[in-house]
Motif scaffolding. Structure first.
Motif, PDB file in Angstrom:
ATOM      1  N   MET A  19       0.852  -1.181   0.000  1.00 22.91           N
ATOM      2  CA  MET A  19       0.000   0.000   0.000  1.00 22.91           C
ATOM      3  C   MET A  19       0.896   1.242   0.000  1.00 22.91           C
ATOM      4  SD  MET A  19      -3.229   1.218   0.198  1.00 22.91           S
ATOM      5  CE  MET A  19      -4.104  -0.307   0.402  1.00 22.91           C
ATOM      6  N   GLN A  20       0.572   2.184  -0.859  1.00 18.83           N
ATOM      7  CA  GLN A  20       1.328   3.429  -0.967  1.00 18.83           C
ATOM      8  C   GLN A  20       0.644   4.527  -0.147  1.00 18.83           C
ATOM      9  OE1 GLN A  20       4.274   3.540  -2.703  1.00 18.83           O
ATOM     10  NE2 GLN A  20       3.925   1.345  -2.911  1.00 18.83           N
ATOM     11  N   LYS A  21       1.435   5.455   0.363  1.00 12.04           N
ATOM     12  CA  LYS A  21       0.893   6.536   1.184  1.00 12.04           C
ATOM     13  C   LYS A  21      -0.136   7.380   0.437  1.00 12.04           C
ATOM     14  CE  LYS A  21       3.600   8.115   4.844  1.00 12.04           C
ATOM     15  NZ  LYS A  21       4.563   8.999   5.475  1.00 12.04           N
ATOM     16  N   GLU A  22       0.083   7.593  -0.871  1.00  9.26           N
ATOM     17  CA  GLU A  22      -0.860   8.415  -1.637  1.00  9.26           C
ATOM     18  C   GLU A  22      -2.221   7.746  -1.808  1.00  9.26           C
ATOM     19  OE1 GLU A  22       2.149   6.500  -4.447  1.00  9.26           O
ATOM     20  OE2 GLU A  22       2.298   7.803  -2.705  1.00  9.26           O
ATOM     21  N   ASP A  23      -2.311   6.447  -1.524  1.00 11.57           N
ATOM     22  CA  ASP A  23      -3.578   5.721  -1.587  1.00 11.57           C
ATOM     23  C   ASP A  23      -4.254   5.663  -0.221  1.00 11.57           C
ATOM     24  OD1 ASP A  23      -3.119   5.115  -4.304  1.00 11.57           O
ATOM     25  OD2 ASP A  23      -1.874   3.392  -3.723  1.00 11.57           O
ATOM     26  N   CYS A  24      -3.686   6.373   0.748  1.00 10.63           N
ATOM     27  CA  CYS A  24      -4.176   6.306   2.124  1.00 10.63           C
ATOM     28  C   CYS A  24      -4.441   7.697   2.686  1.00 10.63           C
ATOM     29  CB  CYS A  24      -3.141   5.615   3.017  1.00 10.63           C
ATOM     30  SG  CYS A  24      -2.853   3.895   2.583  1.00 10.63           S
ATOM     31  N   PHE A  25      -5.109   7.711   3.819  1.00 10.05           N
ATOM     32  CA  PHE A  25      -5.269   8.950   4.560  1.00 10.05           C
ATOM     33  C   PHE A  25      -4.723   8.762   5.968  1.00 10.05           C
ATOM     34  CE2 PHE A  25      -9.161   6.661   5.503  1.00 10.05           C
ATOM     35  CZ  PHE A  25      -9.450   6.972   6.818  1.00 10.05           C
ATOM     36  N   TYR A  26      -4.249   9.869   6.517  1.00 10.41           N
ATOM     37  CA  TYR A  26      -3.673   9.881   7.860  1.00 10.41           C
ATOM     38  C   TYR A  26      -4.805   9.737   8.871  1.00 10.41           C
ATOM     39  CZ  TYR A  26      -1.392  11.933  11.994  1.00 10.41           C
ATOM     40  OH  TYR A  26      -0.894  12.167  13.246  1.00 10.41           O
ATOM     41  N   LEU A  27      -4.737   8.718   9.713  1.00  9.03           N
ATOM     42  CA  LEU A  27      -5.756   8.491  10.732  1.00  9.03           C
ATOM     43  C   LEU A  27      -5.330   9.045  12.076  1.00  9.03           C
ATOM     44  CD1 LEU A  27      -8.452   7.207  11.566  1.00  9.03           C
ATOM     45  CD2 LEU A  27      -7.184   5.101  12.034  1.00  9.03           C
ATOM     46  N   GLU A  66     -22.905  16.278  -0.077  1.00  8.02           N
ATOM     47  CA  GLU A  66     -22.541  16.970  -1.325  1.00  8.02           C
ATOM     48  C   GLU A  66     -21.689  18.210  -1.085  1.00  8.02           C
ATOM     49  OE1 GLU A  66     -22.890  17.571  -5.539  1.00  8.02           O
ATOM     50  OE2 GLU A  66     -23.726  15.920  -4.389  1.00  8.02           O
ATOM     51  N   ASP A  67     -22.019  18.995  -0.046  1.00  6.92           N
ATOM     52  CA  ASP A  67     -21.326  20.266   0.194  1.00  6.92           C
ATOM     53  C   ASP A  67     -20.131  20.137   1.137  1.00  6.92           C
ATOM     54  OD1 ASP A  67     -22.864  19.724   2.434  1.00  6.92           O
ATOM     55  OD2 ASP A  67     -23.423  21.816   2.761  1.00  6.92           O
ATOM     56  N   GLN A  68     -19.742  18.899   1.456  1.00  9.01           N
ATOM     57  CA  GLN A  68     -18.580  18.671   2.309  1.00  9.01           C
ATOM     58  C   GLN A  68     -17.445  18.068   1.483  1.00  9.01           C
ATOM     59  OE1 GLN A  68     -20.583  16.066   5.169  1.00  9.01           O
ATOM     60  NE2 GLN A  68     -20.344  17.655   6.716  1.00  9.01           N
ATOM     61  N   PHE A  69     -16.215  18.178   1.992  1.00  4.95           N
ATOM     62  CA  PHE A  69     -15.086  17.622   1.261  1.00  4.95           C
ATOM     63  C   PHE A  69     -13.956  17.285   2.214  1.00  4.95           C
ATOM     64  CE2 PHE A  69     -14.657  22.235   1.313  1.00  4.95           C
ATOM     65  CZ  PHE A  69     -13.357  22.427   1.745  1.00  4.95           C
ATOM     66  N   TYR A  70     -13.135  16.341   1.768  1.00  5.43           N
ATOM     67  CA  TYR A  70     -11.881  16.054   2.440  1.00  5.43           C
ATOM     68  C   TYR A  70     -10.823  16.923   1.783  1.00  5.43           C
ATOM     69  CZ  TYR A  70     -14.072  11.968   4.571  1.00  5.43           C
ATOM     70  OH  TYR A  70     -14.881  11.150   5.304  1.00  5.43           O
ATOM     71  N   PHE A  71      -9.824  17.333   2.540  1.00  2.66           N
ATOM     72  CA  PHE A  71      -8.789  18.224   2.014  1.00  2.66           C
ATOM     73  C   PHE A  71      -8.152  17.665   0.740  1.00  2.66           C
ATOM     74  CE2 PHE A  71      -7.805  20.079   6.505  1.00  2.66           C
ATOM     75  CZ  PHE A  71      -8.996  20.777   6.468  1.00  2.66           C
ATOM     76  N   HIS A  72      -7.824  16.365   0.744  1.00  7.77           N
ATOM     77  CA  HIS A  72      -7.137  15.793  -0.414  1.00  7.77           C
ATOM     78  C   HIS A  72      -7.995  15.831  -1.678  1.00  7.77           C
ATOM     79  CE1 HIS A  72      -9.459  12.209   0.757  1.00  7.77           C
ATOM     80  NE2 HIS A  72      -9.359  11.876  -0.500  1.00  7.77           N
ATOM     81  N   GLU A  73      -9.323  15.887  -1.514  1.00  9.88           N
ATOM     82  CA  GLU A  73     -10.228  15.885  -2.665  1.00  9.88           C
ATOM     83  C   GLU A  73     -10.168  17.176  -3.476  1.00  9.88           C
ATOM     84  OE1 GLU A  73     -14.284  13.564  -2.011  1.00  9.88           O
ATOM     85  OE2 GLU A  73     -13.977  15.102  -0.474  1.00  9.88           O
ATOM     86  N   VAL A  74      -9.873  18.296  -2.831  1.00  8.89           N
ATOM     87  CA  VAL A  74      -9.961  19.590  -3.511  1.00  8.89           C
ATOM     88  C   VAL A  74      -8.620  20.110  -4.039  1.00  8.89           C
ATOM     89  CG1 VAL A  74     -12.092  20.286  -2.357  1.00  8.89           C
ATOM     90  CG2 VAL A  74      -9.893  20.838  -1.299  1.00  8.89           C
ATOM     91  N   ILE A  75      -7.545  19.383  -3.773  1.00  7.93           N
ATOM     92  CA  ILE A  75      -6.245  19.783  -4.313  1.00  7.93           C
ATOM     93  C   ILE A  75      -6.337  19.729  -5.842  1.00  7.93           C
ATOM     94  CG2 ILE A  75      -3.760  19.295  -4.374  1.00  7.93           C
ATOM     95  CD1 ILE A  75      -4.899  20.066  -1.554  1.00  7.93           C
ATOM     96  N   GLY A  76      -5.885  20.797  -6.482  1.00 10.39           N
ATOM     97  CA  GLY A  76      -5.948  20.874  -7.936  1.00 10.39           C
ATOM     98  C   GLY A  76      -7.205  21.562  -8.452  1.00 10.39           C
ATOM     99  N   PHE A  77      -8.152  21.895  -7.573  1.00  8.03           N
ATOM    100  CA  PHE A  77      -9.372  22.583  -7.988  1.00  8.03           C
ATOM    101  C   PHE A  77      -9.057  24.021  -8.386  1.00  8.03           C
ATOM    102  CE2 PHE A  77     -13.382  20.389  -6.156  1.00  8.03           C
ATOM    103  CZ  PHE A  77     -12.895  19.132  -6.469  1.00  8.03           C
TER     104      PHE A  77
END
Length: 175
Positions: free
Chosen positions: A1-9, A97-108
């Motif tokens: 498993m790669q770190k970019e495929d995971c989230f920090y818990l 719908e109106d919520q997001f995780y930080f990693h989801e919006v990178i590049g927006f």
């Protein structure tokens, strides 16, 4: 498993007993949703190593008391102290719908109601008391507080984040 495929818990912060139990400080608003995990990944020497959970329970609000399989002594537990814990991105709870995780919006693309197109969201700095959007515009960095009142709307399919920030905030970084 790669770190970019995971989230920090969270992070293993201390031992709990002489039987190898550990306390993980969870980085979440909903610690109860992580009580039934079967395993986690622990970052050991820049490698994510799976550890299977024998049992777990919450201690206080965001401390998870965990007993890993094959960790049964204080000495074995010592090797895991101060290590970061991760889960696959597929295990993130579903958001509205109106919520997001930080990693989801990178590049927006970031668009302000008054200013217009601001730039591209390059990151979210949550290591400060006030989390900040890090927006890049023509080689300059614009920092905008991550504040619910500033977020006008989010268009996930088109990768656009619409803000309504106080007048002059964006221009302050461009002068």
């Amino acid at each position: 498993m790669q770190k970019e495929d995971c989230f920090y818990l969270g992070k293993i912060v201390s031992k709990f007993s002489f039987k190898g139990e550990l306390l993980v400080k969870l980085d979440t608003d909903d610690p109860e949703s992580f009580l039934k995990m079967e395993s986690v990944f622990v970052d050991l020497n820049k490698n994510l190593i799976p550890f299977f959970i024998e049992k777990s329970s919450l201690q206080k609000s965001n401390l998870l008391r965990v007993k890993f399989e094959d960790i049964s002594t204080e000495k074995e537990a010592d090797l895991l102290l101060k290590k970061e814990v991760y889960l696959p991105l597929t295990m993130l709870p579903e958001l509205k719908e109106d919520q997001f995780y930080f990693h989801e919006v990178i590049g927006f693309k970031v668009i302000d109601k008054t200013f217009g197109e601001v730039g591209i969201l390059k990151g979210v700095n949550d290591s400060t008391p006030q989390a900040l959007f890090e927006i890049e515009r023509e080689g300059k960095e614009i920092l905008v507080p991550l504040n619910d009142d500033f977020i006008w709307k989010i268009d996930k399919p088109n990768k656009e984040l619409y803000l309504n920030v106080p007048e002059g905030l964006i221009e302050m970084y461009l002068d």
